[in-house]
Design a protein around this motif. Structure first.
Motif, PDB file in Angstrom:
ATOM      1  N   SER A  83       0.828  -1.208   0.000  1.00 43.65           N
ATOM      2  CA  SER A  83       0.000   0.000   0.000  1.00 43.65           C
ATOM      3  C   SER A  83       0.859   1.252   0.000  1.00 43.65           C
ATOM      4  CB  SER A  83      -0.928  -0.010   1.212  1.00 43.65           C
ATOM      5  OG  SER A  83      -1.730  -1.174   1.233  1.00 43.65           O
ATOM      6  N   TYR A  84       1.931   1.233   0.772  1.00 41.37           N
ATOM      7  CA  TYR A  84       2.800   2.411   0.812  1.00 41.37           C
ATOM      8  C   TYR A  84       3.484   2.637  -0.529  1.00 41.37           C
ATOM      9  CZ  TYR A  84       6.919   5.241   1.630  1.00 41.37           C
ATOM     10  OH  TYR A  84       7.896   6.190   1.519  1.00 41.37           O
ATOM     11  N   LEU A  85       3.949   1.544  -1.146  1.00 36.79           N
ATOM     12  CA  LEU A  85       4.711   1.683  -2.383  1.00 36.79           C
ATOM     13  C   LEU A  85       3.876   2.235  -3.527  1.00 36.79           C
ATOM     14  CD1 LEU A  85       6.904  -1.556  -2.310  1.00 36.79           C
ATOM     15  CD2 LEU A  85       7.667   0.797  -2.003  1.00 36.79           C
ATOM     16  N   ILE A  86       2.608   1.882  -3.576  1.00 38.08           N
ATOM     17  CA  ILE A  86       1.781   2.407  -4.664  1.00 38.08           C
ATOM     18  C   ILE A  86       1.109   3.714  -4.279  1.00 38.08           C
ATOM     19  CG2 ILE A  86       1.331   0.079  -5.503  1.00 38.08           C
ATOM     20  CD1 ILE A  86      -1.527   0.362  -4.440  1.00 38.08           C
ATOM     21  N   GLY A  87       1.156   4.076  -3.003  1.00 36.27           N
ATOM     22  CA  GLY A  87       0.509   5.309  -2.557  1.00 36.27           C
ATOM     23  C   GLY A  87      -0.894   5.039  -2.054  1.00 36.27           C
ATOM     24  N   TRP A  88      -1.301   5.818  -1.059  1.00 34.11           N
ATOM     25  CA  TRP A  88      -2.592   5.543  -0.426  1.00 34.11           C
ATOM     26  C   TRP A  88      -3.758   5.864  -1.354  1.00 34.11           C
ATOM     27  CZ3 TRP A  88      -1.330   2.466   3.127  1.00 34.11           C
ATOM     28  CH2 TRP A  88      -0.168   2.661   3.876  1.00 34.11           C
ATOM     29  N   GLU A  89      -3.585   6.810  -2.264  1.00 35.22           N
ATOM     30  CA  GLU A  89      -4.660   7.094  -3.208  1.00 35.22           C
ATOM     31  C   GLU A  89      -4.875   5.906  -4.150  1.00 35.22           C
ATOM     32  OE1 GLU A  89      -4.015  10.692  -5.274  1.00 35.22           O
ATOM     33  OE2 GLU A  89      -4.031  11.962  -3.479  1.00 35.22           O
ATOM     34  N   GLU A  90      -3.777   5.325  -4.631  1.00 40.30           N
ATOM     35  CA  GLU A  90      -3.892   4.159  -5.495  1.00 40.30           C
ATOM     36  C   GLU A  90      -4.408   2.955  -4.726  1.00 40.30           C
ATOM     37  OE1 GLU A  90      -3.318   3.917  -8.882  1.00 40.30           O
ATOM     38  OE2 GLU A  90      -3.347   6.097  -8.655  1.00 40.30           O
ATOM     39  N   LYS A 141      -8.950  -3.007  -5.831  1.00 41.12           N
ATOM     40  CA  LYS A 141      -9.903  -3.914  -5.198  1.00 41.12           C
ATOM     41  C   LYS A 141      -9.191  -5.091  -4.540  1.00 41.12           C
ATOM     42  CE  LYS A 141     -13.638  -2.801  -8.440  1.00 41.12           C
ATOM     43  NZ  LYS A 141     -14.575  -3.338  -9.466  1.00 41.12           N
ATOM     44  N   TRP A 142      -8.093  -5.535  -5.157  1.00 40.41           N
ATOM     45  CA  TRP A 142      -7.378  -6.674  -4.599  1.00 40.41           C
ATOM     46  C   TRP A 142      -6.740  -6.324  -3.257  1.00 40.41           C
ATOM     47  CZ3 TRP A 142      -7.666 -11.624  -5.847  1.00 40.41           C
ATOM     48  CH2 TRP A 142      -8.131 -11.978  -7.103  1.00 40.41           C
ATOM     49  N   LEU A 143      -6.130  -5.138  -3.158  1.00 35.62           N
ATOM     50  CA  LEU A 143      -5.511  -4.756  -1.891  1.00 35.62           C
ATOM     51  C   LEU A 143      -6.560  -4.487  -0.821  1.00 35.62           C
ATOM     52  CD1 LEU A 143      -2.488  -2.487  -2.878  1.00 35.62           C
ATOM     53  CD2 LEU A 143      -2.478  -4.796  -1.942  1.00 35.62           C
ATOM     54  N   ILE A 144      -7.674  -3.901  -1.209  1.00 36.09           N
ATOM     55  CA  ILE A 144      -8.754  -3.689  -0.240  1.00 36.09           C
ATOM     56  C   ILE A 144      -9.280  -5.042   0.243  1.00 36.09           C
ATOM     57  CG2 ILE A 144     -11.101  -2.810   0.053  1.00 36.09           C
ATOM     58  CD1 ILE A 144     -10.394  -0.557  -1.870  1.00 36.09           C
ATOM     59  N   GLY A 145      -9.476  -5.967  -0.704  1.00 39.98           N
ATOM     60  CA  GLY A 145      -9.906  -7.309  -0.317  1.00 39.98           C
ATOM     61  C   GLY A 145      -8.874  -8.004   0.553  1.00 39.98           C
ATOM     62  N   TYR A 146      -7.588  -7.809   0.233  1.00 40.72           N
ATOM     63  CA  TYR A 146      -6.492  -8.367   1.029  1.00 40.72           C
ATOM     64  C   TYR A 146      -6.596  -7.892   2.474  1.00 40.72           C
ATOM     65  CZ  TYR A 146      -1.604  -9.933   1.655  1.00 40.72           C
ATOM     66  OH  TYR A 146      -0.464 -10.569   2.059  1.00 40.72           O
ATOM     67  N   THR A 147      -6.813  -6.596   2.648  1.00 42.22           N
ATOM     68  CA  THR A 147      -6.929  -6.027   3.987  1.00 42.22           C
ATOM     69  C   THR A 147      -8.148  -6.571   4.723  1.00 42.22           C
ATOM     70  OG1 THR A 147      -5.913  -3.991   3.138  1.00 42.22           O
ATOM     71  CG2 THR A 147      -7.020  -3.871   5.277  1.00 42.22           C
ATOM     72  N   VAL A 148      -9.283  -6.640   4.030  1.00 38.82           N
ATOM     73  CA  VAL A 148     -10.519  -7.137   4.655  1.00 38.82           C
ATOM     74  C   VAL A 148     -10.351  -8.596   5.080  1.00 38.82           C
ATOM     75  CG1 VAL A 148     -12.935  -7.678   4.226  1.00 38.82           C
ATOM     76  CG2 VAL A 148     -11.995  -5.502   3.458  1.00 38.82           C
ATOM     77  N   VAL A 149      -9.742  -9.419   4.236  1.00 35.63           N
ATOM     78  CA  VAL A 149      -9.544 -10.831   4.564  1.00 35.63           C
ATOM     79  C   VAL A 149      -8.662 -10.979   5.794  1.00 35.63           C
ATOM     80  CG1 VAL A 149      -8.467 -12.962   3.759  1.00 35.63           C
ATOM     81  CG2 VAL A 149      -9.978 -11.697   2.248  1.00 35.63           C
ATOM     82  N   SER A 156       0.126 -12.150 -10.032  1.00 38.23           N
ATOM     83  CA  SER A 156      -0.534 -11.299 -11.025  1.00 38.23           C
ATOM     84  C   SER A 156      -1.111 -12.135 -12.160  1.00 38.23           C
ATOM     85  CB  SER A 156       0.451 -10.264 -11.574  1.00 38.23           C
ATOM     86  OG  SER A 156       1.552 -10.907 -12.188  1.00 38.23           O
ATOM     87  N   LEU A 157      -0.382 -13.185 -12.587  1.00 40.39           N
ATOM     88  CA  LEU A 157      -0.884 -14.025 -13.661  1.00 40.39           C
ATOM     89  C   LEU A 157      -2.106 -14.818 -13.208  1.00 40.39           C
ATOM     90  CD1 LEU A 157      -0.549 -14.951 -16.551  1.00 40.39           C
ATOM     91  CD2 LEU A 157       1.042 -16.709 -15.762  1.00 40.39           C
ATOM     92  N   MET A 158      -2.130 -15.213 -11.940  1.00 40.17           N
ATOM     93  CA  MET A 158      -3.286 -15.927 -11.426  1.00 40.17           C
ATOM     94  C   MET A 158      -4.508 -15.019 -11.399  1.00 40.17           C
ATOM     95  SD  MET A 158      -3.425 -18.239  -7.943  1.00 40.17           S
ATOM     96  CE  MET A 158      -1.779 -18.852  -8.276  1.00 40.17           C
ATOM     97  N   LYS A 159      -4.291 -13.763 -11.053  1.00 41.88           N
ATOM     98  CA  LYS A 159      -5.408 -12.812 -11.057  1.00 41.88           C
ATOM     99  C   LYS A 159      -5.896 -12.562 -12.482  1.00 41.88           C
ATOM    100  CE  LYS A 159      -3.079  -9.874  -8.413  1.00 41.88           C
ATOM    101  NZ  LYS A 159      -2.713  -8.699  -7.605  1.00 41.88           N
ATOM    102  N   LYS A 160      -4.971 -12.483 -13.426  1.00 44.73           N
ATOM    103  CA  LYS A 160      -5.373 -12.312 -14.821  1.00 44.73           C
ATOM    104  C   LYS A 160      -6.149 -13.526 -15.309  1.00 44.73           C
ATOM    105  CE  LYS A 160      -1.517  -9.355 -16.211  1.00 44.73           C
ATOM    106  NZ  LYS A 160      -2.337  -8.203 -16.625  1.00 44.73           N
TER     107      LYS A 160
END
Length: 765
Positions: A155-162, A167-175, A211-215
């Motif tokens: 989250s820090y590396l991509i920036g909090w706005e990004e 959706k994947w990082l938000i889902g990661y956090t929720v999980v 990333s390939l699995m998500k694709k």
């Protein structure tokens, strides 16, 4: 905290003119830089602070690494963040993260109900080891802490706005949050809870890390409408024939004519299940025998159902899945390729700010490019190839955008493996021997000898097949093995003489042969030490560390395994073998998605069916034989009980995985459907049908599609190659390379547009 602008200014694409913005114009960010370029003819001026050039080099290095790995470049680009970014994507950190995810997933085998027992058969299963409360929970909490650090760093590396857009990082956090809350609840209940929600969420950690699995998952999601249309057609076909079957095989007044009705068409659920199983051919011809024995014309019904459903609609489903999924995967690969080109373009853009330009237009200094390539983490042969091409421009001193992009075309080329030169011998005799022993005919002769060795072993085994271990005379077989092993040793020595140590080890076949030859020689010496030299009255019952027969059997196994050396020397066989290896190495995304599906269905299966099936008279199993138990109750032929499928159950995670695999194979899967519908409820059939659709229909067809793509791709590339060329070319087949010829090059306008949208690389053109 937002990072400073990497580049500030405006560029006219035609004239190459830059404007400028100061740090105050960018919001007064600390450490802001001012860079102004004006290009008129052959003159330019650049104002930059000390250390900027080093920062540009670091940024270019990271962008090139992103391009190689098809990663997004939308991350922070200040010096501190770049160091953190490279540390995060280092091999040891990513390996540790993968190990953490694997540990979280493997906890399901140790948690209650534990899979740590010798057998999963409830008739004679010993009590499984149950971990004390807090053991698996402690391991899980450590893993959750590591995963929390992972999501924080991302989250820090991509920036909090990004982060808010991902959706994947938000889902990661929720999980992670749900897992922690469920963990707290589990500990507060002293590990006695019946339902662990977090077990169902664990596969998400595996999905989000690839990333390939998500694709691939996104491609499957987009393919679902087309798959659903064919499945709907299959359902219509199934319902239509079910109605016809219930009309044809209705209950008759003559009990002798009710066999089909009693077994397969008694009611609607039974009729649907019977024909659904017939669609997979698992119960053919059993399902039609009662009716066919009365009238052969009834076979028309079952044949028509199978031809339309199994051979037409099911194969049509395979074709649609292959076609639609391939199209969507091509779109996804196109996006990955755009990422590569964007990373290369961004690297060039920052390098144009590193030093002055001596001519109109954008150029990068060749020494800066070589400096970047010396720092980039990549495979050695690709680094050498790119560096060699870049050095061609050293005389000019600069590279333009097209030249810079072109040098990275080496990433899409095959690596030609160059073997070390042959050792030089001064003696003419040694030179002739070297020519003989390095000839390709020696390999063919060695393959013939290996084949003869296997034939001899097979002949002796056939002659002794009816003899017990004590009756076997191992003298002949031992002498045969000794002669062949001596030849293998001779072959290894002469190859080392002809090619030298480095040349010998540069061939993978030689490494394989040499390792097995040394192992065979060591075993043979061990036999001599233990049983002395062979003679015709060897005592086969004598025992050392291993019996004589066991040691000879081990030698024979290694000899048979050594016969695999012929694979690389037969072009088509080598191609098939390399295709399988590439599937293991490069198509892990599909295996990963299958692991996720297996995991989810196994957890659901344990929740729904744990302990549902119990063997009869289980209380007296310790005092009664199984024959006596089965005689006390009657079971129909072909049922779960009659086939003794007791080890296949949902009593623990390991047993659930094996049961799901058995259903995926679809052989006799009707026995599981019938058993769980009898022991639980008819609704349990929905679970097994859903698993069959996802695993056997969807995933297997997807896997077949990728096998076809992989094989066709490698066949087309090696069709004009000889066996030696196939040996020299190191094929690195990936999904991106499979579709490389169909991928369109992004235009300069597309790349510039993407660079404009970079959240931390703010360019004014």
């Amino acid at each position: 905290m937002e990072t400073d602008s990497l580049l500030s200014g405006s560029l006219d694409g035609a004239s190459g003119e830059y404007g400028s913005r100061t740090g105050s114009e960018r919001g007064g960010a600390p450490g802001g830089r001012r860079m102004s370029d004006s290009v008129y003819g052959d003159s330019s001026s650049v104002d930059r602070e000390p250390g900027d050039e080093e920062l540009y080099i670091q940024q270019a290095v990271v962008f090139i690494e992103d391009a190689i790995k098809y990663r997004s470049i939308n991350h922070r680009v200040d010096a501190g963040s770049l160091r953190l970014y490279r540390w995060y994507y280092s091999g040891i950190i990513q390996w540790g993260l993968g190990l953490t995810i694997a540990a979280v997933l493997l906890l399901a085998f140790a948690e209650r109900p534990s899979s740590f027992s010798i057998s999963s058969d409830p008739r004679h299963r010993s009590p499984a080891w149950q971990p004390p409360c807090g053991l698996t929970e402690s391991i899980e909490m450590i893993c959750l802490i590591i995963l929390s650090v992972d999501v924080a760093v991302k989250s820090y590396l991509i920036g909090w706005e990004e982060f808010g857009k991902s959706k994947w990082l938000i889902g990661y956090t929720v999980v992670i949050l749900i897992s922690v809350m469920d963990w707290v609840l589990s500990v507060s209940m002293v590990c006695d809870e019946k339902l662990r929600v977090r077990r169902l969420l664990r596969p998400f950690f595996l999905l989000q890390n690839s990333s390939l699995m998500k694709k691939t998952l996104k491609c499957i999601k987009r393919t679902l409408p087309e798959i659903a249309s064919v499945i709907l057609l299959l359902a219509l076909h199934l319902c239509l024939f079910t109605m016809i079957g219930m009309l044809l095989f209705a209950k008759n007044e003559d009990p002798k004519k009710n066999g089909e009705w009693e077994l397969h068409f008694r009611n609607l659920p039974s009729s649907l299940t019977s024909l659904l199983v017939l669609l997979t051919t698992a119960n053919n011809p059993d399902v039609m025998i009662p009716a066919y024995s009365l009238n052969r014309c009834y076979a028309i019904f079952f044949v028509a159902f199978s031809v339309i459903g199994t051979y037409c609609l099911m194969n049509l489903l395979t074709a649609i899945i292959y076609n639609q999924f391939r199209g969507y995967l091509l779109m996804s690969v196109q996006t990955s390729f755009l990422r590569r080109r964007l990373g290369i373009r961004a690297a060039f853009q920052v390098l144009t700010c590193q030093g002055a330009r001596r001519a109109a237009g954008e150029r990068a200094r060749v020494d800066a490019v070589l400096e970047v390539m010396s720092r980039v983490k990549m495979k050695r042969y690709y680094r050498a190839a790119i560096t060699t091409v870049a050095q061609q421009y050293e005389d000019v001193g600069f590279m333009d955008r097209e030249q810079f992009t072109k040098i990275f075309d080496e990433l899409d080329k095959d690596c030609i493996k160059e073997h070390p030169p042959l050792p030089q011998y001064s003696s003419p005799t040694l030179q002739k021997l070297q020519l003989i022993f390095s000839h390709y005919y020696l390999i063919l002769f060695g393959n013939a000898v290996a084949l003869a060795n296997v034939v001899c072993i097979c002949t002796v085994l056939v002659l002794n097949s009816e003899k017990s271990t004590a009756e076997r005379d191992n003298f002949v077989l031992e002498i045969i093995n000794l002669c062949f092993i001596l030849y293998y040793l001779f072959e290894m020595c002469v190859k080392i003489f002809a090619f030298g140590w480095q040349g010998y080890l540069s061939y993978r076949n030689n490494i394989f042969d040499g390792f097995l030859t040394v192992l065979l020689l060591a075993l043979q010496i061990t036999i001599f030490i233990t049983y002395r030299l062979p003679y015709s009255q060897w005592e086969p019952s004598a025992h050392g560390v291993l019996s004589l027969w066991e040691m000879i059997r081990l030698v024979n196994l290694l000899i048979v395994f050594r016969f695999l050396r012929i694979i690389p020397d037969i072009k088509l066989m080598a191609l098939v073998a390399s295709t399988l290896l590439d599937l293991v190495k490069n198509l892990r995304a599909f295996a990963g998605i299958l692991v996720v599906v297996y995991y989810v269905f196994a957890v659901f299966g344990i929740w729904l069916f744990e302990g549902a099936i119990k063997p009869p008279d289980s209380s007296v199993l310790t005092n009664t034989s199984m024959e006596n138990i089965t005689s006390n109750f009657s079971v129909a032929c072909g049922t779960y009980e009659q086939l003794e499928y007791w080890p296949n159950n949902f009593d623990d995670f390991g047993a659930a995985i094996i049961l799901l695999y058995d259903v995926m194979i679809v052989n006799n899967w009707q026995a599981f459907i019938d058993a769980y519908s009898r022991y639980t409820t008819e609704w349990s059939k929905i679970y097994f049908v859903c698993w069959w659709l996802i695993s056997s229909v969807m995933w297997v067809n997807l896997f077949v599609a990728l096998i076809l793509e992989n094989f066709i791709y490698k066949w087309d590339r090696s069709h004009s190659c000889s066996v030696m060329d196939v040996e020299r070319i190191r094929y690195e087949t990936s999904v991106q390379l499979i579709f490389r010829e169909q991928i369109q090059e992004p235009t300069e306008e597309e790349l510039v547009c993407q660079l404009h949208q970079h959240p931390h690389l703010q360019l004014q053109w």
